[in-house]
Write an enzyme that holds these catalytic residues in place. Sequence first.
Site, PDB file in Angstrom:
ATOM      1  CB  CYS A  27      -0.913  -0.023   1.225  1.00 29.36           C
ATOM      2  SG  CYS A  27      -1.743   1.536   1.580  1.00 29.36           S
TER       3      CYS A  27
ATOM      4  CB  CYS B  92       0.871   1.322   4.282  1.00 28.14           C
ATOM      5  SG  CYS B  92      -0.876   0.855   4.435  1.00 28.14           S
TER       6      CYS B  92
END
Length: 513
Positions: free
Chosen positions: A75, A78
Amino acid sequence: MSHVFWILILSLSILKATSLQAGSRTVLRVIGDNNGGGGSDPKDYGVELNATNFDGVLKDTPATYAIVEFFAHWCPACRNYKRHYEKVARLFNGPDAVHPGIVLMTRVDCALKINTNLCHKFSVGHYPTLFWGPPKKFSSGWKPNKEKSEIREIDDGRTAERLLNWINKQLGSSYGLDDENFENNLLLSNISEPGQIARAIYDVEEATATAFDIILEHKMIKSKTRASLIKFLQLLVAHHPSRRCRKGSAEVLMNFDELCPLDMWSSDKVDDVTNNLKEVLHDFQICGKEVPRGYWMFCRGSKNETRGFSCGLWVLMHSLSVRIEDGESQFAFISVCDFIHNFFICEDCRQHFYEMCSRVTSPLKKARDFALWLWSAHNEVNGRLMKEEASLKTGDPNFPKIIWPPRQLCPSCYLSLGPKDKGNNQIDWDRDEVFKFLVSYYRNTLISLYNETGLRASDRTNVTLDDLVASTNAIVVPIGAALAIAIASCVFGALACYWRSRQKNRKPRRSWK
């Protein structure tokens, strides 16, 4: 083979398996071996968790609160958020943390298949997702709109600044991202909050592991100090307030005469033997893999150089003094006195302590005798240090030495006071009330956190020092202590007899020549 021998083998297997079981992790140290999502950057402070260690790490941490970040390593958001999370984790995680033992900051990579069910358990629907709560409460998971849950989703932590502000609101603190100075502003005075001694259970473990690290590092095990170390280990096996320290001490004691035989100092290669002994004993990790943690909680001073190890060692000795039985008092007294005299590396301190021990001319008979002697000795030390630290300005301004216990903690301990209340001898103590206080403080309250987390220090078998000490050989029955911890204590007598019969013929596993 006899049934007793098979019980012996089974017990050793259980003990070894227990000492190697999963879930024991160094949870507040810098993580350098991350498993996905963070690489192996040694500056990562967030603790990587997965489905196999999640419950164990959160159950064992001494931190009051925990944050769990659920993320996916693929991600982009992230990856970008990680630097914000690590800025905050630096304050709370690791041995050099500015504010250790308060918040454990962890991460779980939901992109790893091993964590799929764990992430579902917390209803993770987007990345990153952060949760906050008491560490041991995370085992039950989290569901949206779940009533009375102590686990909360953090709804305002998109940047390091906002996350830390959110934490400050929960704690009533004012931490900053640039905090660098060693501070202890969260812990209250020891006087104002008696329940804080519960946090000292972790300091007792820290002091135990640190003491043995010092002994090994300075090669202090000699032919003349060997017996005193064995006696102290026997005391720890029977009465240490931490169950994992009792198990670790039992394992060391069980193997001690093989690792450190009496004739090892007669070898021409004594230096090589001593170095090898240091390496081997380090592997036993007397209080578990995560100890020493590298920081103090109840015993943390307002300066790096104050309190810490000496405080933790005093708490350990007090906790031992209130856990012994009648009839063990003299053995405990001799064991503690000899241990400090032979292994406490501060020369003046150990000489002063030994001088106090030498003043005792009659054997101690009751459990309370040793507890009250140690209490009085500690106050004598505090009285001397109060004068020295006031003169030299070397004391901790936030934790000055005092006569213990203060009236705030135990008003019933005081019958009357001297004119200025400057020393232990000027106070008319009710010694019965003092003993009741010591038992409540250093035994019952000290282990209360362990009772809550399931690491019950009170969950102990009926092992006494009589079981551990033989009249002719100080290490005749160490295996009995280990077995009493590993299996039911009812087989102890049979094992002790078997061990005595085999002791003289036992062959060492390791060659020291």
